[in-house]
Design an enzyme around this catalytic site. Structure first.
Site, PDB file in Angstrom:
ATOM      1  N   ASP A 263       0.812  -1.209   0.000  1.00  0.00           N
ATOM      2  CA  ASP A 263       0.000   0.000   0.000  1.00  0.00           C
ATOM      3  C   ASP A 263       0.852   1.269   0.000  1.00  0.00           C
ATOM      4  O   ASP A 263       1.805   1.386   0.778  1.00  0.00           O
ATOM      5  CB  ASP A 263      -0.910  -0.006   1.237  1.00  0.00           C
ATOM      6  CG  ASP A 263      -1.762   1.239   1.351  1.00  0.00           C
ATOM      7  OD1 ASP A 263      -2.611   1.448   0.467  1.00  0.00           O
ATOM      8  OD2 ASP A 263      -1.567   2.015   2.313  1.00  0.00           O
ATOM      9  N   GLU A 300       1.650  -0.112  -4.851  1.00  0.00           N
ATOM     10  CA  GLU A 300       0.750   0.999  -5.158  1.00  0.00           C
ATOM     11  C   GLU A 300       1.532   2.278  -4.928  1.00  0.00           C
ATOM     12  O   GLU A 300       2.096   2.485  -3.852  1.00  0.00           O
ATOM     13  CB  GLU A 300      -0.483   1.004  -4.258  1.00  0.00           C
ATOM     14  CG  GLU A 300      -1.450   2.116  -4.641  1.00  0.00           C
ATOM     15  CD  GLU A 300      -2.151   2.785  -3.474  1.00  0.00           C
ATOM     16  OE1 GLU A 300      -3.000   3.658  -3.709  1.00  0.00           O
ATOM     17  OE2 GLU A 300      -1.839   2.447  -2.316  1.00  0.00           O
TER      18      GLU A 300
END
Length: 616
Positions: A263, A300
């Site tokens: 993330d 990401e």
């Protein structure tokens, strides 16, 4: 590469449980076993602030806490299970006990990943790992090849997206804990589905976060959008890095996870000579060699920086893939007309052709939204290194009202957008429910226990929406109703039009997997051109014969265009799919059996025609 240090509670049947915790400033550390008669075991100090002890009395299921300097009692930072939540004792887990049946499973190569992102709590009415198992055949039949699970590290309460986790090693108790997650992964592999787990290494949630009681896990050198940054390069950083390296390896080793989605890596701040992400990849490669298994790391990032995925010998971190926000933003702005917030500067048809060939729009260009030159070239990167989508948890859930595209564009446009994603040269990702046009929103929800924190979350959400021109009142994140409204309805089983949309997705995914030039595309052999009116996108995959030619009418009116002649293409074109066909809930169309080279083609409004080269 640093030598890793085991942490947490590790049980072996013939020895007992070894407890290890990092607490460099403590003068004394004990582990308290919460037996009917409590047992306190002193830990021995070792190098670099680690403390350790072996106890034969700690068996699987034993609850325990660490006691620092005889006063502060806390759960284990590396707890593998928090059966009663974030504020209560940890529990010993026996990772040797689960009866895995996936010995013959081999991870898919990256270019075969067709990802389905889902949230455990809203994917089924029960919201558990085990309740997902009976839904796996539906996903297999749809045509996806991997599920991506939003974070499951223990968070406060029972309702959360997962990015407020405070025990990174502990599978969420309300989802079914370690046993439930292992059953789910085992069942996925039995269905031939790979499993991607979303992990958060850029911040920790606020409630139940006791890490500061143990050591300097955080640093004031940097700030993230979600609070204090984790300490990856300041004093004592080695132990913090070890904590997260061990976490990643645990998911891969103990839970048989195939890939990790990392993330918001742009908020992992590290000025070390060797970046945390590069060293993480090195440790994962070492585990691959030990186990004889392949793993995938997907980042990401909103930086458009190919350093993440470039090989280490070219100065990169060596990760396998990264998300392309640009791909999403171009499509979203183009079809919804939204131009506020981070959509500023997006929505132009020439950007659509560029993103189809280059993965990024901003690859060294000036960004109106960022007010600076932004991004890097993807010229030396493979198509499979980019994951693309038209919807995901962020882009839907971070809208004020959580609307999906099914609420923002019409039915025919949904089919055009689906084809843009699935027929792109990149690895497509669907967000749960998009395949049939789920109408329930996906909203932001939490179940914190701290009143001040609850109010702070409400305020923060309101401020987050200030850059967008959205109307209305944001639903209360703390409300259980907000959570319940976000659950999938699977209404395609009773609504004909939704079922036809799902069948259309199935056909697109079949084409993706069965057509040679789509199954392993090369973005250097993708031709993307807009017609002179800026209404029709020509997308030609000429990686290998038979070539695939897709025409996308993006406009509200019928368009007549002439087929291009891709280099070295010979023969006529055979229609494979027409989105306007009645089979897919369209208005119907006359579809010729074959089209000659350079023929004129009339496309209905908002439609897609997919052609395959006839070589004989």
């Amino acid at each position: 590469m640093a030598i890793l240090r085991e942490i947490g509670a590790h049980f072996t049947p013939d020895k007992g449980t070894v407890f290890t915790v990092w607490a460099p400033k403590a003068e004394k550390v004990e582990v308290l076993l919460h037996k009917p008669e409590p047992i306190q075991v002193p830990l021995q100090r070792e190098a670099m602030g680690y403390w350790t002890a072996l106890s034969e009395f700690a068996t699987p299921g034993t609850r325990y806490t660490f006691v620092l300097d005889g006063e502060t009692q806390r759960p284990d930072p590396a707890s593998h299970f928090q059966p009663d939540g974030v504020h209560e004792p940890s529990a010993v887990v026996d990772h040797h006990a689960f009866a895995w049946t996936d010995k013959k499973w081999k991870n898919l190569p990256l270019h075969e990943y067709i990802i389905y992102e889902l949230h455990v709590g809203t994917f089924t009415p029960e919201g558990t790992f085990e309740s997902m198992i009976e839904r796996l055949p539906e996903l297999k039949e749809l045509g996806v090849t991997a599920i991506e699970i939003m974070p499951v590290a223990q968070f406060p309460g029972s309702r959360n997206w997962g990015y407020d986790g405070v025990f990174p090693f502990a599978a969420q108790n309300s989802y079914g804990g370690p046993e439930g997650l292992k059953k789910l992964v085992n069942a996925c592999h039995a269905q031939g589905l790979a499993v991607v787990l979303d992990v958060v290494y850029n911040h920790m949630g606020p409630e139940g976060n006791y890490l500061n009681d143990f050591g300097p896990y955080f640093t004031d050198k940097y700030k993230t959008p979600w609070g204090t940054a984790l300490n990856f390069d300041d004093n004592h950083a080695d132990a913090v890095r070890n904590f997260f390296f061990q976490n990643a390896l645990m998911w891969l080793r103990e839970y048989h996870i195939d890939a990790l989605r990392l993330d918001a890596v742009h908020a992992i701040y590290d000025m070390s000579a060797k970046h945390f992400l590069q060293e993480l990849q090195e440790h994962v490669q070492e585990l691959e060699e030990q186990l004889g298994r392949d793993f995938i790391l997907i980042a990401e990032s909103d930086l458009n920086d190919v350093r993440l995925i470039n090989p280490m010998d070219r100065g990169g971190y060596g990760l396998d893939a990264q998300w392309s926000d640009d791909f999403h933003h171009v499509i979203h702005a183009l079809f919804t007309g939204e131009q506020s917030g981070y959509y500023v500067g997006f929505g132009k048809t020439d950007q659509l052709t560029k993103v189809m060939e280059k993965a990024f729009v901003y690859d060294g260009l000036y960004s109106e939204h960022r007010h600076r030159t932004f991004g890097s070239s993807t010229a030396h990167n493979q198509a499979a290194q980019f994951v693309v989508c038209s919807q995901n948890h962020d882009q839907v859930g971070n809208r004020m009202l959580g609307e999906r595209l099914s609420e923002l564009v019409d039915y025919e446009t949904l089919k055009v957008i689906a084809a843009l994603v699935i027929l792109s040269p990149y690895q497509p990702m669907l967000f749960m429910g998009e395949e049939y046009g789920e109408r329930n929103p996906f909203l932001y929800f939490v179940s914190h226990g701290d009143k001040d924190l609850i109010e702070a979350v409400r305020k923060g959400r309101r401020e987050e929406f200030s850059a967008f021109a959205w109307q209305g009142e944001a639903p209360d994140p703390q409300s259980e109703e907000t959570f319940e409204r976000s659950k999938l309805t699977r209404s395609y089983t009773s609504e004909s039009q939704q079922n036809k949309l799902r069948e259309y997705y199935k056909r697109l995914l079949q084409l993706r997997k069965s057509t040679a030039c789509l199954a392993k595309p090369d973005k250097d052999k993708v031709l993307a051109r807009m017609d002179e009116n800026g209404a029709v996108l020509h997308l030609v995959h000429h990686t290998r014969e038979p070539y695939c030619y897709s025409l996308f009418n993006l406009s509200d009116t019928a368009q007549t265009v002439r087929l291009l002649r891709p280099d070295e293409a010979a023969g006529n074109w055979k229609p494979l799919l027409h989105s306007a066909a009645a089979d897919w809930g369209g208005p119907g169309t006359d579809q010729p059996e074959a089209l000659e080279q350079s023929a004129d083609v009339t496309l209905p409004p908002k439609s897609v025609l997919v052609l395959a080269q006839q070589t004989h």
